[in-house]
Write a protein that holds these residues in place. Structure first.
Motif, PDB file in Angstrom:
ATOM      1  N   CYS A 225       0.834  -1.214   0.000  1.00 17.26           N
ATOM      2  CA  CYS A 225       0.000   0.000   0.000  1.00 17.26           C
ATOM      3  C   CYS A 225       0.864   1.258   0.000  1.00 17.26           C
ATOM      4  O   CYS A 225       0.571   2.236  -0.710  1.00 17.26           O
ATOM      5  N   ASP A 226       1.924   1.244   0.788  1.00 19.01           N
ATOM      6  CA  ASP A 226       2.813   2.397   0.862  1.00 19.01           C
ATOM      7  C   ASP A 226       3.499   2.669  -0.473  1.00 19.01           C
ATOM      8  O   ASP A 226       3.864   3.814  -0.768  1.00 19.01           O
ATOM      9  N   GLU A 227       3.670   1.618  -1.269  1.00 17.14           N
ATOM     10  CA  GLU A 227       4.287   1.762  -2.595  1.00 17.14           C
ATOM     11  C   GLU A 227       3.253   2.140  -3.661  1.00 17.14           C
ATOM     12  O   GLU A 227       3.586   2.248  -4.843  1.00 17.14           O
ATOM     13  N   GLY A 228       2.019   2.328  -3.226  1.00 19.38           N
ATOM     14  CA  GLY A 228       0.970   2.697  -4.168  1.00 19.38           C
ATOM     15  C   GLY A 228       0.329   1.519  -4.864  1.00 19.38           C
ATOM     16  O   GLY A 228      -0.441   1.697  -5.820  1.00 19.38           O
ATOM     17  N   LYS A 229       0.616   0.308  -4.393  1.00 22.56           N
ATOM     18  CA  LYS A 229       0.040  -0.893  -5.002  1.00 22.56           C
ATOM     19  C   LYS A 229      -1.252  -1.283  -4.294  1.00 22.56           C
ATOM     20  O   LYS A 229      -1.387  -1.094  -3.084  1.00 22.56           O
ATOM     21  N   ASP A 230      -2.161  -1.854  -5.045  1.00 23.00           N
ATOM     22  CA  ASP A 230      -3.396  -2.397  -4.483  1.00 23.00           C
ATOM     23  C   ASP A 230      -3.145  -3.871  -4.177  1.00 23.00           C
ATOM     24  O   ASP A 230      -2.861  -4.656  -5.097  1.00 23.00           O
ATOM     25  N   PRO A 231      -3.223  -4.298  -2.907  1.00 21.16           N
ATOM     26  CA  PRO A 231      -2.979  -5.708  -2.570  1.00 21.16           C
ATOM     27  C   PRO A 231      -3.827  -6.678  -3.377  1.00 21.16           C
ATOM     28  O   PRO A 231      -3.400  -7.811  -3.639  1.00 21.16           O
ATOM     29  N   ARG A 232      -5.018  -6.255  -3.795  1.00 17.51           N
ATOM     30  CA  ARG A 232      -5.871  -7.132  -4.599  1.00 17.51           C
ATOM     31  C   ARG A 232      -5.257  -7.423  -5.965  1.00 17.51           C
ATOM     32  O   ARG A 232      -5.616  -8.418  -6.610  1.00 17.51           O
ATOM     33  N   ASN A 233      -4.351  -6.540  -6.426  1.00 12.55           N
ATOM     34  CA  ASN A 233      -3.653  -6.791  -7.687  1.00 12.55           C
ATOM     35  C   ASN A 233      -2.397  -7.626  -7.474  1.00 12.55           C
ATOM     36  O   ASN A 233      -1.828  -8.140  -8.451  1.00 12.55           O
ATOM     37  N   GLU A 234      -1.957  -7.729  -6.248  1.00 16.75           N
ATOM     38  CA  GLU A 234      -0.743  -8.501  -5.932  1.00 16.75           C
ATOM     39  C   GLU A 234      -1.078  -9.952  -5.583  1.00 16.75           C
ATOM     40  O   GLU A 234      -0.294 -10.856  -5.889  1.00 16.75           O
ATOM     41  N   ILE A 235      -2.218 -10.166  -4.936  1.00 14.11           N
ATOM     42  CA  ILE A 235      -2.631 -11.514  -4.552  1.00 14.11           C
ATOM     43  C   ILE A 235      -4.120 -11.701  -4.825  1.00 14.11           C
ATOM     44  O   ILE A 235      -4.894 -10.740  -4.788  1.00 14.11           O
ATOM     45  N   LEU A 236      -4.479 -12.935  -5.103  1.00 21.98           N
ATOM     46  CA  LEU A 236      -5.889 -13.251  -5.325  1.00 21.98           C
ATOM     47  C   LEU A 236      -6.648 -13.208  -4.000  1.00 21.98           C
ATOM     48  O   LEU A 236      -7.781 -12.714  -3.950  1.00 21.98           O
ATOM     49  N   LEU A 237      -6.020 -13.711  -2.951  1.00 17.19           N
ATOM     50  CA  LEU A 237      -6.617 -13.710  -1.624  1.00 17.19           C
ATOM     51  C   LEU A 237      -5.560 -14.031  -0.591  1.00 17.19           C
ATOM     52  O   LEU A 237      -4.434 -14.411  -0.918  1.00 17.19           O
ATOM     53  N   MET A 238      -5.938 -13.890   0.679  1.00 14.17           N
ATOM     54  CA  MET A 238      -5.075 -14.279   1.792  1.00 14.17           C
ATOM     55  C   MET A 238      -5.748 -15.415   2.550  1.00 14.17           C
ATOM     56  O   MET A 238      -6.934 -15.347   2.876  1.00 14.17           O
ATOM     57  N   ILE A 239      -4.976 -16.468   2.832  1.00 15.03           N
ATOM     58  CA  ILE A 239      -5.448 -17.600   3.633  1.00 15.03           C
ATOM     59  C   ILE A 239      -4.658 -17.572   4.932  1.00 15.03           C
ATOM     60  O   ILE A 239      -3.425 -17.679   4.926  1.00 15.03           O
ATOM     61  N   THR A 240      -5.349 -17.384   6.049  1.00 15.73           N
ATOM     62  CA  THR A 240      -4.636 -17.218   7.314  1.00 15.73           C
ATOM     63  C   THR A 240      -5.116 -18.184   8.389  1.00 15.73           C
ATOM     64  O   THR A 240      -6.303 -18.516   8.473  1.00 15.73           O
TER      65      THR A 240
END
Length: 313
Positions: A225-240
Motif C-alpha cells: 500500500c505504501d508503494e501505491g500498489k493495491d494488494p488485490r492486484n498482488e494476490i488473489l486472496l489471503m489464507i490465514t
C-alpha cells in the motif's frame, strides 16, 4: 483436574483482542511446554489404555472416554525424546485438531496462562525447534521459565498422513487457465500447515507467498500500500491461520478491514479450531470464508469462488 479448565468458557472473549490462553504442562522434567486451550476438550488422569497391535510407535494405546475410543499419543516421544514414563502425575489432554479427536499423554499439568500474542516469540532454529511453533517466558516457582509451544499439527502429520489430492469434479476446467500464475498469501506459524496449503494450491499453478505470523503478513500488505500498489492486484486472496505469534489471524483480519487501502481484501480463515466456533468468529472479525484444516477440496473451492468473483468484475 477438570477444574483447571473452569475458565475455558471465557476464551471466546479473547478473540480479536490478540490474546490466547495456554495450557502449561510438563513431560517428566522441569521444562514447561504448552498448547492453546482453544484445542483442549478436557484434562483427566490417565485411564486404562488398550494396546493397539501394529499401531504407530508414538501411539501409547487407546482410551475409552465417555464411551468413545480415542487414540493416545505420547507427547514426549512425539517431539523426539524418550517415551514418557507414566506416574501419579501423568495426565491425558484430550484435544480436537483438524476435525479429529485425540489425546496426548503428558506429565504434570501446571495451569492455564492468559497471554498476549505479542508475548509469544518464534522458536530458535536449534534442537527441538522443529516441533515448536513458538516460545514464551513466564514466572514459575519464583523464577522466569522458558515455555515451548508445541506444533501439534506437525506431530499429527508424522502419525497421520494427509492427502493433498483433489477429488474428481472439484476443479472447474473453465477456471484452470485463469488460476495459473495467481498468487495467494498463506499465513501460518506451522510449517506443516503452510506446506499442506502450498502443495494443494500448487497443483493449480498458484504461487504461494508464505508468512509465519499475522504481523509479517500485515507488514507485507502495508508495504504494498505504501508503494501505491493495491494488494488485490498482488494476490488473489489471503489464507490465514487463527493462532499465531505476535499477531493472530483475527487481529490481522481486523487490521486489514480497518485500513481503507486494503479493507476489501478477500480473506479465508483456515484453522484446526472447531468449525462452529470459527463460523461465528468469521462474522465477528470480517473474514470472507472459513475452512477447517485440512480439506484440500474446500481450499480449492475457496480459491475458485474468489477467482469467479474477480473475473465477474
Amino acid at each position: 483436574m477438570t477444574s483447571i479448565l473452569d475458565s475455558v468458557d471465557s476464551r471466546t472473549n479473547l478473540v480479536g483482542e490478540n490474546r490466547l490462553e495456554l495450557l502449561i504442562f510438563q513431560l517428566g522434567t522441569r521444562q514447561l511446554f504448552a498448547i492453546n486451550v482453544f484445542k483442549v476438550r478436557e484434562v483427566l488422569q490417565v485411564p486404562h489404555l488398550n494396546q493397539m497391535p501394529g499401531s504407530h510407535p508414538k501411539i501409547s494405546g487407546v482410551a475409552t472416554i465417555r464411551g468413545r475410543s480415542i487414540p493416545v499419543i505420547d507427547m514426549r516421544q512425539s517431539i523426539g525424546l524418550r517415551p514418557l514414563s507414566k506416574d501419579e502425575e501423568s495426565n491425558l489432554i484430550v484435544t480436537e485438531y483438524n476435525r479429529s479427536v485425540q489425546a496426548f499423554l503428558v506429565g504434570k499439568v501446571v495451569y492455564i496462562k492468559n497471554m498476549g500474542w505479542d508475548e509469544i516469540m518464534e522458536p530458535p532454529s536449534t534442537g527441538r525447534s522443529n516441533y515448536l511453533t513458538a516460545i514464551t517466558k513466564l514466572d514459575h516457582e519464583n523464577e522466569q521459565k522458558l515455555v515451548e509451544i508445541i506444533d501439534v499439527e506437525k506431530v499429527l502429520a508424522e502419525i497421520i498422513s494427509y492427502d493433498i489430492g483433489i477429488s474428481d469434479g472439484v476443479l472447474d476446467d473453465d477456471l484452470s487457465n485463469h488460476l495459473v500464475g495467481q498468487k495467494v498469501l498463506v499465513v501460518d506459524d506451522s510449517s506443516t500447515a503452510r506446506k499442506q496449503v502450498t502443495e494443494t494450491l500448487g497443483q493449480l499453478g498458484i504461487e504461494c507467498i508464505e508468512k509465519k505470523n499475522g504481523q509479517q503478513a500485515l507488514n507485507l500488505l502495508k508495504s504494498w500500500c505504501d508503494e501505491g500498489k493495491d494488494p488485490r492486484n498482488e494476490i488473489l486472496l489471503m489464507i490465514t491461520d487463527a493462532e499465531m505469534p505476535e499477531m493472530d489471524g483475527y487481529k490481522l483480519t481486523s487490521e486489514v478491514r480497518a485500513d481503507s487501502r486494503m479493507h476489501d481484501l478477500y480473506i479465508a480463515l483456515n484453522t484446526s479450531l472447531s468449525g462452529s466456533f470459527n463460523e461465528a468468529m468469521v462474522e465477528k472479525v470480517g473474514c470472507n470464508r472459513f475452512v477447517s484444516k485440512f480439506q484440500p477440496d474446500l481450499l480449492v473451492d475457496v480459491v475458485q469462488t474468489r477467482m469467479r468473483e474477480a473475473l465477474s468484475k
